[in-house]
Design an enzyme around this catalytic site. Structure first.
Site, mmCIF file in Angstrom:
data_model
loop_
_atom_site.group_PDB
_atom_site.id
_atom_site.type_symbol
_atom_site.label_atom_id
_atom_site.label_comp_id
_atom_site.label_asym_id
_atom_site.label_seq_id
_atom_site.Cartn_x
_atom_site.Cartn_y
_atom_site.Cartn_z
ATOM 1 N N TRP A 1 0.886 -1.270 0.012
ATOM 2 C CA TRP A 1 -0.016 -0.060 0.013
ATOM 3 C C TRP A 1 0.803 1.329 0.026
ATOM 4 O O TRP A 1 0.294 2.191 -0.114
ATOM 5 C CB TRP A 1 -0.896 -0.060 1.292
ATOM 6 C CG TRP A 1 -0.229 -0.452 2.575
ATOM 7 C CD1 TRP A 1 -0.394 -1.640 3.070
ATOM 8 C CD2 TRP A 1 0.574 0.353 3.326
ATOM 9 N NE1 TRP A 1 0.355 -1.834 4.301
ATOM 10 C CE2 TRP A 1 0.895 -0.577 4.629
ATOM 11 C CE3 TRP A 1 0.953 1.671 3.357
ATOM 12 C CZ2 TRP A 1 1.720 -0.147 5.366
ATOM 13 C CZ3 TRP A 1 1.993 2.223 4.388
ATOM 14 C CH2 TRP A 1 2.264 1.105 5.348
ATOM 15 N N TRP B 1 16.390 -3.899 -8.879
ATOM 16 C CA TRP B 1 15.915 -3.616 -7.473
ATOM 17 C C TRP B 1 15.604 -4.809 -6.794
ATOM 18 O O TRP B 1 14.965 -5.574 -7.359
ATOM 19 C CB TRP B 1 14.561 -2.703 -7.366
ATOM 20 C CG TRP B 1 14.224 -2.422 -6.104
ATOM 21 C CD1 TRP B 1 13.054 -3.008 -5.531
ATOM 22 C CD2 TRP B 1 14.494 -1.247 -5.433
ATOM 23 N NE1 TRP B 1 12.877 -2.471 -4.195
ATOM 24 C CE2 TRP B 1 13.643 -1.393 -4.201
ATOM 25 C CE3 TRP B 1 15.410 -0.275 -5.459
ATOM 26 C CZ2 TRP B 1 13.829 -0.391 -3.260
ATOM 27 C CZ3 TRP B 1 15.400 0.586 -4.398
ATOM 28 C CH2 TRP B 1 14.860 0.576 -3.605
ATOM 29 N N GLU C 1 10.292 -9.182 -2.551
ATOM 30 C CA GLU C 1 10.868 -7.945 -1.949
ATOM 31 C C GLU C 1 10.149 -7.708 -0.655
ATOM 32 O O GLU C 1 9.030 -7.356 -0.661
ATOM 33 C CB GLU C 1 10.523 -6.830 -3.056
ATOM 34 C CG GLU C 1 11.653 -5.853 -2.761
ATOM 35 C CD GLU C 1 11.034 -4.587 -2.030
ATOM 36 O OE1 GLU C 1 10.912 -4.651 -0.851
ATOM 37 O OE2 GLU C 1 10.636 -3.662 -2.778
ATOM 38 N N CYS D 1 9.975 0.528 1.987
ATOM 39 C CA CYS D 1 10.840 -0.619 2.605
ATOM 40 C C CYS D 1 12.399 -0.499 2.645
ATOM 41 O O CYS D 1 12.951 -1.003 3.264
ATOM 42 C CB CYS D 1 10.664 -1.585 1.353
ATOM 43 S SG CYS D 1 8.994 -2.399 1.434
ATOM 44 N N LYS E 1 -3.428 -8.804 -6.713
ATOM 45 C CA LYS E 1 -4.047 -8.678 -5.800
ATOM 46 C C LYS E 1 -3.277 -7.571 -4.891
ATOM 47 O O LYS E 1 -2.419 -7.831 -4.211
ATOM 48 C CB LYS E 1 -4.017 -9.925 -4.851
ATOM 49 C CG LYS E 1 -5.222 -10.189 -3.956
ATOM 50 C CD LYS E 1 -5.406 -9.020 -2.779
ATOM 51 C CE LYS E 1 -4.526 -9.012 -1.743
ATOM 52 N NZ LYS E 1 -4.785 -8.240 -0.574
ATOM 53 N N GLU F 1 11.767 -3.081 11.641
ATOM 54 C CA GLU F 1 11.117 -2.193 10.752
ATOM 55 C C GLU F 1 10.106 -1.620 11.212
ATOM 56 O O GLU F 1 8.870 -2.078 11.648
ATOM 57 C CB GLU F 1 10.714 -2.890 9.541
ATOM 58 C CG GLU F 1 10.266 -1.982 8.261
ATOM 59 C CD GLU F 1 10.034 -2.800 6.999
ATOM 60 O OE1 GLU F 1 10.596 -2.084 5.954
ATOM 61 O OE2 GLU F 1 9.461 -3.711 7.090
#
Length: 505
Positions: A163, A461, A262, A296, A187, A395
């Protein structure tokens, strides 16, 4: 009182058509700036995933693949370029929807739309280049054989996206998958699906063949899990949390299904004592507070040389206090709300835990006084960190920067690599050789020198360690969605001669 801005009412996008979810359920869309409900998205379930996968499989096989999978790359490129053009045409609308849906500052969302279009254009080029790569010869040691390689789409792919960059992260997967000739089921995160559904509208408008791209919105357990475990999905590509990534790997394992992951990050930014302090401060804050800190690759662990730490921290606080925190649609907004109440509470808990463990909150850590509603957190800078603290190791995914000092280059490298993640890292120094050394020493998939967070679709990436595996973007990005087939031909007129020929009767 003015009524809140609403998002378009959409259904699931399956086989080129809008379809209501099989169970008829919908999920609310909450504007994180106002906490108001501004619409709904369909809540897809396993039945909807089955229909989407079946549509994707039919599109892959239609006319024995000649309509899409085996069509020239130039044919697919035309659709990708048409999508890119429509994204630019609708850029103001899409940027506003993203600001409403996930709290991203409008200027950032508009920049993202440029990147979305650029990514579709780039992989249109890659689709055309794929035509030239087909049937590439392989040199063999025996003259009686010749060999060439074919690159074929891997099949139906399941794409599960986050998101924080709703449309851009989806595009990072959709564009190379379609360029390769795959068909796909997307999705998106239930927290920010609005612009992905608008992408479906764009695909319908440009005439993308039915079933090539299907979009099923809904909750992870209800729609994402059935997609990742679906026996007729040939590959899954996922961007999101480490914990969800583990589940996707586990669901793919029984079918030996390839996955690209990722995942999270806790990336370092190392600042030496030979820098222009204000330039380094801006990059440091940008590296952590861009996209409301929800990246991230956020360089959320600042390693600052002891010699300049005091002055650097003072300037960071001054710069942080000058960041405009506001409604994302206000002109000049540079920090909006985090995406949801759940994320808001999680970030506040990280900050309170750090404080209770002995860390010092230099600035921020609270709701801005001028904003009574919304999931807003001031830019937060935390010092007096130990390497055992949760705030150092986990995180946060919010506008929270933790700061630790170092004295030597070796110490900086050790601290930079003191993480289970390995997505990115940054080094800021006037010494080019030192920057080169650290770019080699830091264990991460992406290193920035004298900057933080620039990302271009032309460069690969992805991360190391618990940040996942595989690389998206770049020239190799399309290869994630290709299967290489060797074709070897015996070209001699002579018999092979391994077995003795039986006597002729």
């Amino acid at each position: 009182m003015a009524s809140p801005a609403m998002v378009p009412l959409r259904q699931l996008f399956v086989d080129g058509e809008w379809r209501p979810p099989a169970q008829g359920r919908r999920l609310p869309v909450v504007n994180p700036t106002t906490e108001a409900h501004i619409g709904e998205i369909p809540a897809g379930t396993a039945e909807d995933v089955d229909a989407a996968v079946a549509a994707a499989r039919a599109a892959l096989k239609r006319n024995r693949g000649r309509d899409w999978a085996r069509a020239p790359g130039a044919v697919r490129a035309k659709y990708l370029r048409a999508i890119a053009a429509k994204v630019i045409e609708r850029k103001p609308e899409l940027a506003k929807l993203e600001a409403l849906d996930c709290g991203k500052p409008y200027d950032e969302a508009a920049w993202d739309m440029d990147d979305v279009a650029g990514c579709f254009e780039y992989f249109a080029d890659q689709a055309e280049a794929l035509d030239k790569r087909q049937n590439s010869p392989v040199s063999l040691p025996m003259e009686t054989f010749k060999c060439h390689l074919r690159r074929e789409p891997i099949g139906v792919v399941g794409l599960i996206t986050p998101w924080n960059y709703p449309l851009l992260m989806a595009t990072w997967k959709i564009a190379p998958a379609l360029a390769a000739g795959c068909t796909a089921v997307l999705k998106p995160s239930e927290l920010a699906s609005v612009t992905c559904l608008e992408l479906a509208d764009i695909c319908k408008e440009v005439g993308l063949p039915s079933g090539v791209l299907n979009i099923v919105t809904g909750l992870g357990p209800d729609a994402g899990a059935p997609l990742s475990a679906h026996p007729d999905v040939d590959k899954v590509a996922f961007t999101g949390s480490f914990e969800t990534g583990k589940k996707i790997m586990a669901s793919a394992a029984p079918m030996v299904k390839p996955v690209t992951l990722e995942l999270g990050g806790k990336s370092p930014i190392v600042v030496f004592d030979d820098v222009d302090i204000d330039k380094a401060v801006e990059w440091t804050l940008f590296g952590c507070f861009w996209t409301n800190g929800q990246i991230c690759s956020a360089t959320s662990r600042l390693l600052i040389h002891t010699k300049i730490a005091k002055k650097f921290n003072e300037r960071m606080v001054a710069w942080a206090k000058n960041i405009k925190v506001s409604d994302p649609l206000e002109e000049g907004c540079r920090l909006g709300p985090v995406v949801s109440e759940g994320q808001y509470e999680k970030i506040k808990k990280f900050i309170s835990n750090a404080k209770s463990q002995g860390a010092t909150i230099l600035t921020g850590g609270v709701r801005p006084a001028h904003l009574e509603k919304g999931f807003f957190i001031e830019p937060t800078i935390i010092t007096d960190i130990t390497t055992s603290m949760e705030i150092w190791r986990e995180e946060v995914f919010g506008p929270v920067l933790c700061v630790k000092e170092f004295s030597t280059e070796d110490e900086a490298i050790e601290l930079a690599n003191d993480t289970q993640y390995g997505l990115a890292g940054a080094v800021i120094s006037g010494d080019r050789e030192r920057c080169q050394r650290l770019s080699e020493e830091i264990d991460a998939g992406c290193i920035w020198v004298n900057c933080s967070q620039p990302c271009f679709c032309q460069a690969p990436w992805g991360g190391n360690k618990r940040s996942g595996f595989g690389r998206e973007l770049g020239e190799g990005g399309i290869d994630n969605y290709l299967s290489v087939k060797q074709v070897t031909e015996y070209i001699s007129d002579e018999p092979w001669g391994w077995y003795q020929s039986p006597s002729k009767l």
